[in-house]
Design an enzyme around this catalytic site. Sequence first.
Site, mmCIF file in Angstrom:
data_model
loop_
_atom_site.group_PDB
_atom_site.id
_atom_site.type_symbol
_atom_site.label_atom_id
_atom_site.label_comp_id
_atom_site.label_asym_id
_atom_site.label_seq_id
_atom_site.Cartn_x
_atom_site.Cartn_y
_atom_site.Cartn_z
ATOM 1 N N THR A 1 9.952 -11.005 -14.540
ATOM 2 C CA THR A 1 10.523 -9.817 -13.907
ATOM 3 C C THR A 1 11.838 -9.406 -14.546
ATOM 4 O O THR A 1 12.182 -8.227 -14.562
ATOM 5 C CB THR A 1 10.730 -10.065 -12.396
ATOM 6 N N GLU B 1 11.367 -3.241 -4.946
ATOM 7 C CA GLU B 1 11.643 -4.258 -3.923
ATOM 8 C C GLU B 1 13.029 -4.882 -4.068
ATOM 9 O O GLU B 1 13.593 -5.383 -3.098
ATOM 10 C CB GLU B 1 10.574 -5.352 -3.967
ATOM 11 N N ALA C 1 0.607 -6.540 -12.566
ATOM 12 C CA ALA C 1 -0.743 -6.003 -12.416
ATOM 13 C C ALA C 1 -1.303 -5.509 -13.739
ATOM 14 O O ALA C 1 -2.516 -5.600 -13.986
ATOM 15 C CB ALA C 1 -0.728 -4.876 -11.388
ATOM 16 N N LYS D 1 13.955 -13.183 -6.766
ATOM 17 C CA LYS D 1 13.953 -12.861 -8.200
ATOM 18 C C LYS D 1 14.080 -11.357 -8.423
ATOM 19 O O LYS D 1 14.572 -10.926 -9.474
ATOM 20 C CB LYS D 1 12.702 -13.417 -8.874
ATOM 21 N N SER E 1 8.404 -4.187 -15.379
ATOM 22 C CA SER E 1 9.173 -4.453 -14.164
ATOM 23 C C SER E 1 9.873 -3.194 -13.658
ATOM 24 O O SER E 1 10.726 -2.620 -14.336
ATOM 25 C CB SER E 1 10.218 -5.550 -14.438
ATOM 26 N N LYS F 1 6.303 -9.678 -1.836
ATOM 27 C CA LYS F 1 7.491 -10.460 -2.147
ATOM 28 C C LYS F 1 8.709 -9.826 -1.492
ATOM 29 O O LYS F 1 9.216 -8.806 -1.956
ATOM 30 C CB LYS F 1 7.666 -10.556 -3.663
#
Length: 337
Positions: free
Chosen positions: A250, A283, A142, A193, A256, A111
Site C-alpha cells: 500500500t 480509507e 484487486a 497501514k 494504492s 480494512k
Amino acid sequence: MSLQFNKTAVIGGGAWGTALALTASYSGGEVVLWTYREEEAAIIRETRHSLCRVKGARPLPQNVLVTSKWDDVAGADLVIVVVPSVAMRSVAQSLSNVGLAEHAVVVSCTKGIEKDTNMLMTQILESVVKCPVGALSGPNHAEDIVLELPSLTLVGFADLDIARAVQHRMSTPYLRVYTTTDVVSMQVGGAIKNVFALASGICAGLGLGDNARAALATRGLAEMTRIGMACGGRMDTFMGLSGMGDLVVTCYSEHSRNLTSGRMIAKGVPVDECQARIGQVVEGIPNTLSTYQLARKLNVRTPLTDAMYEILYCGKPARQALEELMARDLREESLTE
C-alpha cells in the site's frame, strides 16, 4: 473437511468485491455479488467486469449472479463483506435480516476501525450477526487479483477449523491463502497501514526521497505493532501478510488510492477534493481519525499517526509536521515502546 460452502455471497460490488467474486467462482458453485445501486449491478451484469475495469481481466463467469436485491443473498452459507468501513454497521444490520443459512459464516474484507467506538469490523458484525465472523486481509490489490497474478492473503477466525474451510474455498492457483487465529492483529494491521500509505504519498509528493519513505514504513510498522499488542494481538502477525506485507504494497503500489491521495495532499489539494478526484473511498482518511482515537484510548505512543491527524484534521502543513517529527528527542529503536 466437515464444513463446506454451497452458496457464497460477496457484499460490495467495488473493485475488491468483484475480484473476490471472481476468485470464489473459480471452483464453481453458486456465487452472488451484491451491490447497493441497481444501476451499478446492471452495468456489471452486462459487462461482466468491475466498474473499475482492468485491461486483460477475466470476465465474471455465468455462475456469478450480480444483484442489488437482498433476497438473492438469502440462504448463503459463506458471506464475504467488502464495503467501506463507514457502511459496515448498516450492512451488518441488513445481513441480520436476510435469512442466511443455519451454518453460515461471515468474512470481513473491509480494512478499518470505526471512529468513536474504536470497534474492529468483525466486532461490528459480531454485535449484530449471530454467526461466526472472521477476516481476510493481506497485500491484495484487486488489479492483480483479476489479472490472476500470484498473490497471497490471510484468513482468520477464532475457530481454526472455520478458517481452514474458508481457506480451501477461496484458494486458487493464483491466490494462496494462509490461516490464523489472531483476528485482532490482522485487522489492526490492515486498517492502520492505510494511514502510513497516505503518509508515503505525502513523502513522494514532497520529493523527500526513498530513504524517507523506507523509514516511514518501518516506523509505521512499529506503531501498528504497538497498537495491536495493546489490543491483545500478537507481534508475529504484524511481521506477516496482513502487517508488513499489506503495509509494503500500500505504501509503494501505484494502485494504492491512499498513496495517490497523499501525493495530492502534498500538493495542497484539500482532503475532500482528494476523495472526489479518486472517486472511491480513501480509507486512510477516516482510518487516521479512528487510529488516533484508539491510540489515545490505549495510551500508545504514535508520533506518525499524530502527525497525519494534524495534517488531515487540524490543517497543519505537511512540511511543518515533518520538521517537528525530525526534531523530536532522540531515542533507542524499538517495536514495542
